[in-house]
Design a protein around this motif. Structure first.
Motif, PDB file in Angstrom:
ATOM      1  N   SER A  96      20.665  -3.841   1.069  1.00 35.27           N
ATOM      2  CA  SER A  96      19.678  -4.832   0.644  1.00 35.27           C
ATOM      3  C   SER A  96      19.067  -5.528   1.849  1.00 35.27           C
ATOM      4  O   SER A  96      19.759  -5.856   2.810  1.00 35.27           O
ATOM      5  N   LEU A  97      17.751  -5.766   1.767  1.00 34.21           N
ATOM      6  CA  LEU A  97      17.024  -6.479   2.810  1.00 34.21           C
ATOM      7  C   LEU A  97      16.772  -7.911   2.363  1.00 34.21           C
ATOM      8  O   LEU A  97      16.233  -8.142   1.280  1.00 34.21           O
ATOM      9  N   TRP A  98      17.189  -8.868   3.192  1.00 32.31           N
ATOM     10  CA  TRP A  98      16.847 -10.276   2.981  1.00 32.31           C
ATOM     11  C   TRP A  98      16.026 -10.750   4.173  1.00 32.31           C
ATOM     12  O   TRP A  98      16.096 -10.165   5.260  1.00 32.31           O
ATOM     13  N   ASN A  99      15.244 -11.784   3.987  1.00 34.39           N
ATOM     14  CA  ASN A  99      14.383 -12.330   5.035  1.00 34.39           C
ATOM     15  C   ASN A  99      15.032 -13.577   5.624  1.00 34.39           C
ATOM     16  O   ASN A  99      15.355 -14.515   4.893  1.00 34.39           O
ATOM     17  N   ASP A 100      15.200 -13.598   6.946  1.00 37.51           N
ATOM     18  CA  ASP A 100      15.871 -14.734   7.582  1.00 37.51           C
ATOM     19  C   ASP A 100      14.883 -15.876   7.824  1.00 37.51           C
ATOM     20  O   ASP A 100      14.722 -16.361   8.943  1.00 37.51           O
TER      21      ASP A 100
ATOM     22  N   THR B 119       0.850  -1.186   0.000  1.00 37.04           N
ATOM     23  CA  THR B 119       0.000   0.000   0.000  1.00 37.04           C
ATOM     24  C   THR B 119       0.883   1.232   0.000  1.00 37.04           C
ATOM     25  O   THR B 119       2.101   1.162   0.181  1.00 37.04           O
ATOM     26  N   ALA B 120       0.240   2.394  -0.186  1.00 34.39           N
ATOM     27  CA  ALA B 120       0.984   3.647  -0.105  1.00 34.39           C
ATOM     28  C   ALA B 120       1.608   3.798   1.268  1.00 34.39           C
ATOM     29  O   ALA B 120       2.724   4.275   1.423  1.00 34.39           O
ATOM     30  N   GLN B 121       0.863   3.351   2.319  1.00 33.14           N
ATOM     31  CA  GLN B 121       1.402   3.434   3.666  1.00 33.14           C
ATOM     32  C   GLN B 121       2.627   2.537   3.821  1.00 33.14           C
ATOM     33  O   GLN B 121       3.602   2.920   4.465  1.00 33.14           O
ATOM     34  N   ALA B 122       2.561   1.337   3.217  1.00 36.60           N
ATOM     35  CA  ALA B 122       3.697   0.410   3.312  1.00 36.60           C
ATOM     36  C   ALA B 122       4.952   1.027   2.721  1.00 36.60           C
ATOM     37  O   ALA B 122       6.064   0.751   3.181  1.00 36.60           O
ATOM     38  N   SER B 123       4.790   1.860   1.705  1.00 36.87           N
ATOM     39  CA  SER B 123       5.962   2.473   1.074  1.00 36.87           C
ATOM     40  C   SER B 123       6.669   3.443   2.005  1.00 36.87           C
ATOM     41  O   SER B 123       7.806   3.835   1.742  1.00 36.87           O
ATOM     42  N   GLN B 124       5.994   3.832   3.113  1.00 34.65           N
ATOM     43  CA  GLN B 124       6.603   4.745   4.071  1.00 34.65           C
ATOM     44  C   GLN B 124       7.210   4.022   5.271  1.00 34.65           C
ATOM     45  O   GLN B 124       7.697   4.659   6.195  1.00 34.65           O
ATOM     46  N   LEU B 125       7.183   2.701   5.253  1.00 35.19           N
ATOM     47  CA  LEU B 125       7.767   1.946   6.344  1.00 35.19           C
ATOM     48  C   LEU B 125       9.291   1.990   6.266  1.00 35.19           C
ATOM     49  O   LEU B 125       9.858   2.038   5.172  1.00 35.19           O
TER      50      LEU B 125
ATOM     51  N   SER C 294       7.122  -7.507   0.084  1.00 37.66           N
ATOM     52  CA  SER C 294       6.347  -6.263  -0.037  1.00 37.66           C
ATOM     53  C   SER C 294       7.020  -5.116   0.695  1.00 37.66           C
ATOM     54  O   SER C 294       6.728  -3.944   0.428  1.00 37.66           O
ATOM     55  N   TRP C 295       7.923  -5.427   1.633  1.00 37.21           N
ATOM     56  CA  TRP C 295       8.686  -4.400   2.349  1.00 37.21           C
ATOM     57  C   TRP C 295      10.044  -4.156   1.708  1.00 37.21           C
ATOM     58  O   TRP C 295      10.849  -3.398   2.240  1.00 37.21           O
TER      59      TRP C 295
ATOM     60  N   ILE D 284      10.691  -3.408  13.558  1.00 37.22           N
ATOM     61  CA  ILE D 284      11.338  -2.209  13.001  1.00 37.22           C
ATOM     62  C   ILE D 284      10.302  -1.317  12.331  1.00 37.22           C
ATOM     63  O   ILE D 284      10.288  -0.094  12.509  1.00 37.22           O
ATOM     64  N   ASN D 285       9.409  -1.936  11.559  1.00 34.72           N
ATOM     65  CA  ASN D 285       8.360  -1.158  10.891  1.00 34.72           C
ATOM     66  C   ASN D 285       7.356  -0.584  11.888  1.00 34.72           C
ATOM     67  O   ASN D 285       6.975   0.591  11.794  1.00 34.72           O
TER      68      ASN D 285
END
Length: 367
Positions: free
Chosen positions: A27-31, A9-15, A43-44, A290-291
């Motif tokens: 770079s963000l990776w998911n553990d 969402t637009a809000q997610a883009s501000q996280l 999506s993040w 964090i978000n």
């Protein structure tokens, strides 16, 4: 347990995670290779992920409705396979599924990101040849697989050979600047051998993990055992200090491998590294925190030095920190005897045994 995945969402883009992923080289990776968690992390801004026996064990327990029947199917398909082989087949299936989710990022980033890390069997940690052979096999599961090899003396030799044979590496069981430098030099030696034979080196995405939180854990355990008290909060900067120093060395020397921050114990292991050309790989719950807390994004955080008082105190009072922080703090032959290495190998081996136990209960029923 199924996670409800929130659509972008637009809000997610501000996280914070999204902002850092879109506006900095970090770079963000998911553990985790849990598909629900990875979908949300993507999506993040996540462009990578990890699978290993610890993660596979968690995914199976969280999704018994899916994996119990699948283990039974695998047992039917492979009637002579033991629980260990079947457990590792689950690890492979989880990895391939997660790798598919990352294929768009793999294409977009030219293979630097979009990687799914698969860990070699920790029971092979004393056998370089076996590590290399398994790494080569895992690398063929999907085009965007990256293979974890421990940064021990045996592992360093395996990392060079696996690199030469075309495997992208994620060095794991790594906590110190000395290990990070040894890993980078091993990868460069592997590249040099490839270049001498006219083989390509431009399609690798290798990283060297520093498990900052596990370094912090070990230093605290050492201090407790030795009855050492220092100012509260200094220990939380130890892993961050090692990560920053290793990244600075990599940048200065132009190594063709990136630092990866893992084993989170506090948000500093993300927020203090933002702006660097490196990877941060928080567990999914740390990403959510964090978000949720809107941790500020400083695009120059990587350049900010750790408070010298923390460094000086740790050096003076905790000699294990000096081993971790100095480039020559450990010799290669001492890597596997470093306290954090011993503790982590024990945990990985225990997780392997627990995965065997889960498969055994599916095959035989609980004892």
């Amino acid at each position: 347990m199924t996670l409800t995945v929130e659509p972008p969402t637009a809000q997610a883009s501000q996280l914070p995670l999204r902002i850092a992923a879109e506006t900095t080289p970090t770079s963000l990776w998911n553990d985790s290779a849990d598909l629900d968690e990875l979908t949300q992390a993507i999506s993040w801004g996540a462009v990578g992920a990890t699978c290993n026996p610890v993660i596979a064990l968690t995914v199976i327990k969280n999704h018994l409705d899916r994996w119990v029947p699948r283990i039974r199917e695998l047992a039917e398909e492979h009637p002579t396979a033991g629980e260990s082989e079947l457990g590792w087949r689950v690890v492979e299936e989880l990895s391939v599924e997660a790798a598919e989710l990352l294929e768009p990022a793999f294409a977009e980033h030219g293979g630097v990101n979009g990687r799914l890390s698969v860990q070699t069997d920790p029971r092979l940690h004393r056998d370089a040849d076996a590590l290399v052979e398994q790494a080569v096999r895992f690398s063929r599961l999907a085009p965007n697989i990256i293979v974890k090899i421990p940064a021990t003396r045996t592992g360093i030799a395996a990392i060079e050979e696996a690199t030469y044979r075309g495997v992208s590496i994620n060095a794991t069981v790594s906590f110190t600047v000395a290990q990070a430098v040894a890993v980078a030099e091993a990868i460069e030696r592997g590249f040099a051998r490839r270049e001498a034979e006219g083989l390509p080196v431009g399609d690798f995405g290798s990283v060297c993990t520093i498990m900052g939180g596990r370094l912090d854990d070990w230093l605290k355990a050492w201090a407790a055992k030795n009855r050492v008290l220092i100012e509260p909060g200094h220990f939380e900067w130890a892993g961050v200090a090692a990560l920053k120093k290793a990244h600075a060395i990599y940048t200065e020397r132009g190594y063709r491998v990136r630092i990866l921050s893992a084993a989170f114990r506090n948000h500093l292991q993300w927020s203090e590294l933002v702006g660097g050309d490196l990877v941060v790989s928080p567990p999914f719950d740390w990403q959510r925190r964090i978000n949720e807390n809107r941790i500020p994004v400083d695009p120059h955080a990587i350049e900010r030095p750790v408070d010298p008082r923390a460094i000086d105190t740790l050096r003076a009072r905790v000699p294990e920190f000096t081993k971790a922080y100095d480039e020559d703090g450990l010799a290669v032959e001492d890597f596997e005897r470093f306290g954090a290495t011993v503790r982590t190998l024990h945990q990985f081996l225990d997780a392997d045994a627990q995965l065997d136990g889960v498969v055994r209960d599916v095959l035989l029923g609980p004892a």
